[in-house]
Design a protein around this motif. Sequence first.
Motif, PDB file in Angstrom:
ATOM      1  N   THR A  10      23.211 -75.323 -45.664  1.00 13.72           N
ATOM      2  CA  THR A  10      22.540 -74.057 -45.345  1.00 13.72           C
ATOM      3  C   THR A  10      21.785 -74.136 -44.030  1.00 13.72           C
ATOM      4  OG1 THR A  10      22.245 -73.752 -47.704  1.00 13.72           O
ATOM      5  CG2 THR A  10      20.922 -72.348 -46.278  1.00 13.72           C
ATOM      6  N   PHE A  11      21.940 -73.122 -43.204  1.00 16.03           N
ATOM      7  CA  PHE A  11      21.162 -72.971 -41.969  1.00 16.03           C
ATOM      8  C   PHE A  11      20.331 -71.695 -42.103  1.00 16.03           C
ATOM      9  CE2 PHE A  11      25.283 -74.861 -41.123  1.00 16.03           C
ATOM     10  CZ  PHE A  11      24.956 -76.021 -40.438  1.00 16.03           C
ATOM     11  N   GLY A  12      19.261 -71.589 -41.298  1.00 13.73           N
ATOM     12  CA  GLY A  12      18.568 -70.299 -41.215  1.00 13.73           C
ATOM     13  C   GLY A  12      17.336 -70.180 -42.084  1.00 13.73           C
ATOM     14  N   CYS A  13      17.020 -68.934 -42.444  1.00 19.78           N
ATOM     15  CA  CYS A  13      15.721 -68.600 -43.038  1.00 19.78           C
ATOM     16  C   CYS A  13      15.722 -68.782 -44.558  1.00 19.78           C
ATOM     17  CB  CYS A  13      15.386 -67.155 -42.689  1.00 19.78           C
ATOM     18  SG  CYS A  13      16.558 -65.963 -43.372  1.00 19.78           S
ATOM     19  N   GLN A  14      14.577 -68.484 -45.159  1.00 22.42           N
ATOM     20  CA  GLN A  14      14.456 -68.619 -46.621  1.00 22.42           C
ATOM     21  C   GLN A  14      15.433 -67.720 -47.355  1.00 22.42           C
ATOM     22  OE1 GLN A  14      11.370 -67.994 -44.826  1.00 22.42           O
ATOM     23  NE2 GLN A  14       9.738 -69.021 -45.957  1.00 22.42           N
ATOM     24  N   ASN A  47      26.571 -71.982 -45.021  1.00 18.25           N
ATOM     25  CA  ASN A  47      25.857 -70.700 -45.053  1.00 18.25           C
ATOM     26  C   ASN A  47      25.069 -70.601 -43.753  1.00 18.25           C
ATOM     27  OD1 ASN A  47      24.743 -68.312 -45.745  1.00 18.25           O
ATOM     28  ND2 ASN A  47      23.482 -69.086 -47.422  1.00 18.25           N
ATOM     29  N   THR A  48      25.458 -69.664 -42.903  1.00 20.20           N
ATOM     30  CA  THR A  48      25.112 -69.741 -41.484  1.00 20.20           C
ATOM     31  C   THR A  48      24.048 -68.743 -41.041  1.00 20.20           C
ATOM     32  OG1 THR A  48      26.848 -68.144 -41.040  1.00 20.20           O
ATOM     33  CG2 THR A  48      27.466 -70.472 -40.958  1.00 20.20           C
ATOM     34  N   CYS A  49      23.465 -69.042 -39.882  1.00 21.85           N
ATOM     35  CA  CYS A  49      22.421 -68.220 -39.272  1.00 21.85           C
ATOM     36  C   CYS A  49      22.850 -67.830 -37.861  1.00 21.85           C
ATOM     37  CB  CYS A  49      21.124 -69.024 -39.203  1.00 21.85           C
ATOM     38  SG  CYS A  49      19.810 -68.182 -38.303  1.00 21.85           S
ATOM     39  N   SER A  50      22.525 -66.606 -37.489  1.00 23.06           N
ATOM     40  CA  SER A  50      22.971 -66.109 -36.198  1.00 23.06           C
ATOM     41  C   SER A  50      21.809 -65.579 -35.355  1.00 23.06           C
ATOM     42  CB  SER A  50      23.993 -64.994 -36.467  1.00 23.06           C
ATOM     43  OG  SER A  50      24.320 -64.335 -35.308  1.00 23.06           O
ATOM     44  N   ILE A  51      20.595 -65.928 -35.741  1.00 27.34           N
ATOM     45  CA  ILE A  51      19.429 -65.263 -35.156  1.00 27.34           C
ATOM     46  C   ILE A  51      19.317 -65.525 -33.646  1.00 27.34           C
ATOM     47  CG2 ILE A  51      17.652 -67.046 -35.610  1.00 27.34           C
ATOM     48  CD1 ILE A  51      17.153 -63.360 -36.370  1.00 27.34           C
ATOM     49  N   ARG A  52      19.658 -66.756 -33.233  1.00 30.47           N
ATOM     50  CA  ARG A  52      19.715 -67.073 -31.804  1.00 30.47           C
ATOM     51  C   ARG A  52      21.059 -67.751 -31.539  1.00 30.47           C
ATOM     52  NH1 ARG A  52      14.587 -67.033 -33.397  1.00 30.47           N
ATOM     53  NH2 ARG A  52      14.964 -68.866 -34.676  1.00 30.47           N
ATOM     54  N   GLY A  80      27.354 -66.130 -44.881  1.00 31.08           N
ATOM     55  CA  GLY A  80      26.089 -65.778 -44.229  1.00 31.08           C
ATOM     56  C   GLY A  80      26.250 -64.978 -42.960  1.00 31.08           C
ATOM     57  N   CYS A  81      25.257 -65.129 -42.087  1.00 30.25           N
ATOM     58  CA  CYS A  81      25.096 -64.190 -40.975  1.00 30.25           C
ATOM     59  C   CYS A  81      26.157 -64.338 -39.895  1.00 30.25           C
ATOM     60  CB  CYS A  81      23.682 -64.302 -40.430  1.00 30.25           C
ATOM     61  SG  CYS A  81      22.470 -63.674 -41.635  1.00 30.25           S
ATOM     62  N   VAL A  82      26.616 -65.551 -39.595  1.00 36.68           N
ATOM     63  CA  VAL A  82      27.689 -65.696 -38.599  1.00 36.68           C
ATOM     64  C   VAL A  82      28.984 -65.127 -39.182  1.00 36.68           C
ATOM     65  CG1 VAL A  82      29.064 -67.301 -37.213  1.00 36.68           C
ATOM     66  CG2 VAL A  82      26.615 -67.699 -37.502  1.00 36.68           C
ATOM     67  N   VAL A 162      19.739 -59.326 -34.466  1.00 34.61           N
ATOM     68  CA  VAL A 162      21.085 -59.219 -35.017  1.00 34.61           C
ATOM     69  C   VAL A 162      21.079 -58.938 -36.529  1.00 34.61           C
ATOM     70  CG1 VAL A 162      21.416 -61.690 -35.588  1.00 34.61           C
ATOM     71  CG2 VAL A 162      23.348 -60.353 -34.730  1.00 34.61           C
ATOM     72  N   VAL A 163      19.921 -59.128 -37.163  1.00 37.01           N
ATOM     73  CA  VAL A 163      19.879 -59.082 -38.633  1.00 37.01           C
ATOM     74  C   VAL A 163      20.437 -57.777 -39.233  1.00 37.01           C
ATOM     75  CG1 VAL A 163      18.332 -59.105 -40.653  1.00 37.01           C
ATOM     76  CG2 VAL A 163      18.093 -60.835 -38.870  1.00 37.01           C
ATOM     77  N   PRO A 164      20.108 -56.606 -38.684  1.00 37.95           N
ATOM     78  CA  PRO A 164      20.687 -55.392 -39.290  1.00 37.95           C
ATOM     79  C   PRO A 164      22.221 -55.405 -39.282  1.00 37.95           C
ATOM     80  CG  PRO A 164      18.866 -54.815 -37.849  1.00 37.95           C
ATOM     81  CD  PRO A 164      19.147 -56.283 -37.622  1.00 37.95           C
ATOM     82  N   TYR A 165      22.814 -56.163 -38.335  1.00 40.50           N
ATOM     83  CA  TYR A 165      24.279 -56.223 -38.252  1.00 40.50           C
ATOM     84  C   TYR A 165      24.854 -57.340 -39.119  1.00 40.50           C
ATOM     85  CZ  TYR A 165      22.621 -53.476 -34.430  1.00 40.50           C
ATOM     86  OH  TYR A 165      21.929 -52.533 -33.716  1.00 40.50           O
ATOM     87  N   THR A 166      24.010 -58.321 -39.466  1.00 42.54           N
ATOM     88  CA  THR A 166      24.529 -59.417 -40.288  1.00 42.54           C
ATOM     89  C   THR A 166      24.204 -59.224 -41.761  1.00 42.54           C
ATOM     90  OG1 THR A 166      22.540 -60.782 -40.066  1.00 42.54           O
ATOM     91  CG2 THR A 166      24.253 -61.067 -38.407  1.00 42.54           C
ATOM     92  N   ARG A 167      23.172 -58.448 -42.050  1.00 44.05           N
ATOM     93  CA  ARG A 167      22.774 -58.306 -43.454  1.00 44.05           C
ATOM     94  C   ARG A 167      22.826 -56.873 -43.943  1.00 44.05           C
ATOM     95  NH1 ARG A 167      20.656 -62.290 -46.522  1.00 44.05           N
ATOM     96  NH2 ARG A 167      20.770 -64.296 -45.486  1.00 44.05           N
ATOM     97  N   GLY A 168      23.162 -55.981 -43.043  1.00 38.36           N
ATOM     98  CA  GLY A 168      23.401 -54.607 -43.477  1.00 38.36           C
ATOM     99  C   GLY A 168      22.133 -53.820 -43.768  1.00 38.36           C
ATOM    100  N   GLY A 197      12.162 -60.919 -48.269  1.00 40.21           N
ATOM    101  CA  GLY A 197      12.870 -59.809 -47.648  1.00 40.21           C
ATOM    102  C   GLY A 197      12.658 -59.881 -46.151  1.00 40.21           C
ATOM    103  N   GLN A 198      13.585 -59.320 -45.372  1.00 38.26           N
ATOM    104  CA  GLN A 198      13.387 -59.297 -43.918  1.00 38.26           C
ATOM    105  C   GLN A 198      12.223 -58.403 -43.562  1.00 38.26           C
ATOM    106  OE1 GLN A 198      14.322 -61.135 -41.759  1.00 38.26           O
ATOM    107  NE2 GLN A 198      16.125 -62.128 -42.561  1.00 38.26           N
ATOM    108  N   ASN A 199      11.927 -57.456 -44.443  1.00 39.68           N
ATOM    109  CA  ASN A 199      10.806 -56.563 -44.216  1.00 39.68           C
ATOM    110  C   ASN A 199      10.327 -56.119 -45.593  1.00 39.68           C
ATOM    111  OD1 ASN A 199       9.070 -54.529 -43.623  1.00 39.68           O
ATOM    112  ND2 ASN A 199      10.540 -53.299 -42.472  1.00 39.68           N
TER     113      ASN A 199
HETATM  114 FE1  F3S Z   1      19.341 -66.281 -39.624  1.00 40.68          FE
HETATM  115 FE2  F3S Z   1      20.469 -64.443 -41.065  1.00 40.68          FE
HETATM  116 FE3  F3S Z   1      18.114 -65.418 -41.745  1.00 40.68          FE
HETATM  117  S1  F3S Z   1      20.468 -64.525 -38.878  1.00 40.68           S
HETATM  118  S2  F3S Z   1      17.207 -65.933 -39.790  1.00 40.68           S
HETATM  119  S3  F3S Z   1      19.982 -66.532 -41.707  1.00 40.68           S
HETATM  120  S4  F3S Z   1      18.796 -63.321 -41.933  1.00 40.68           S
END
Ligand code: F3S
Length: 454
Positions: A10-14, A47-52, A80-82, A162-168, A197-199
Amino acid sequence: MPAKTFYLETFGCQMNVHDSERVAGTLQAQGYAPVGNMQEAELILFNTCSIRDKAAHKVFERLASAKPLARQGKKFGVLGCVAQQEGEAIYRRAPHVSLVAGSASYARLPELLRDLEAGAGRVSGLGAADEAFETELTRRGNPFRAYITIIEGCDKHCAYCVVPYTRGQERSRASAAILREAAELAGLGYTEVQLLGQNVNSYRDPAPARLDFAGLLAAAGEIPGLRRVRYTTSHPRDFTPAIVTAMGRNPVLCDHVHLPVQSGSDAVLARMRRGYTRARYLELIAAIRACPRPLAVTTDIIVGFPGETDRDFEQTAELLGEVRYAGAFIFKYSPRPHTEAQTWADDIADEVKTQRLMILQQRQQQIQMEDNQAWVGREVEAMVEGRHPKLSQWTGRTSSNRVVNFSAPEAAPAPGLAILGQPAPAPAGFTPGAYVRVRVERAGANSLVGHQVA
Ligand code: F3S
Ligand code: SAH
Ligand code: SF4
């Protein structure tokens, strides 16, 4: 018949960490057993992250280095996000991948896996969901702190993100389902839950109870057995005084607010489409500071956003001194696909971004060092997380999320327990997840150091 096996990294946020727990539970219900390394696995998932940009690159590096394993018949999946952002283009960049699924499609994973097992060459889950992913199958990795998703997706469309485009789109879970899950976790012995939650502030209960976020938080704080309820992340635009009121009333609600400001300059905030001004943000900080209980405030900041002048930057640096955050995550702006800001020139040179990042980090360290000194001589309650890998000390966190390293009389050095952040077996009478009173004797910028008191 040997069990089917999977490896999940897993990469990325909680949110991603928790999604992985839900994916792992879903896979296990399909007869897959988790293994700790790629060599033993038949199915290898990222499980990927695309934030940067750097975060997004990581998965392609991992996929490239693991490619020889594809020749042994192992299957690769990108989640995930990628996955959501790149979609089937991933198959072109990494042809050994046979599963691509975004977070809005995890409810379809069993079906996708069955297709894969039945011989389908490639399966994709890339649709948009209009409902939150409800599953009873979560396999939590931590026996005392549990994540609970309350809202998925994001509708804010900050210009850089990018989050609205990766998580809808935003999808809130029903309050009754959230509170039931929290109560079940308390019944299983969890004493800390973190609402995700993101928000979180734009939480809208789809159920008849119609709780807003403050109401949901207050209700979670009343669940018997829970000693700590946290939440992340708060968007300043939707943050309400009712949240502070709820926190002031009930000490189970942890004394920490993560309130990302992003910039101290009104011009930059406007271009970021954040929907608040510096003055409005400072009003929120004043409301938080007026809470009868002191609340620690942490933040996120982006430096080098398109058009950020020296004066804009200086305003962010001044804001650090004004708010005196207990912690700050500071990032260099990175243009992301689909976003509005990507269409603008990334006109701040990387050296300038780096310099601004370092200036802010230095100031922030200085502030934390000074403010943490105020804790010396005081007692705090730490929830034990494990033994510190290098120091022969225990490590835990306060309700305000500060790291506390401490020595304890009965904590004999225990070889092999040195995994920070993971539940570790402990000498009798002292278990990770336990709550311990600690007298603070010293303080650094990033931690308090002390001794257990009876
Ligand atoms: Fe990254 Fe997706 Fe979280 S882009 S910061 S894993 S919402
Ligand atoms: N929903 C949260 C943010 C989640 S992303 C919020 O609105 O606060 C975590 C942090 O990553 C953001 O707060 C922001 O500081 C940073 N970030 C997001 N997009 C970025 C980008 N394109 N470049 C650099 N940092 C970024
Ligand atoms: Fe991204 Fe803004 Fe949504 Fe946070 S609120 S996830 S920064 S778009």
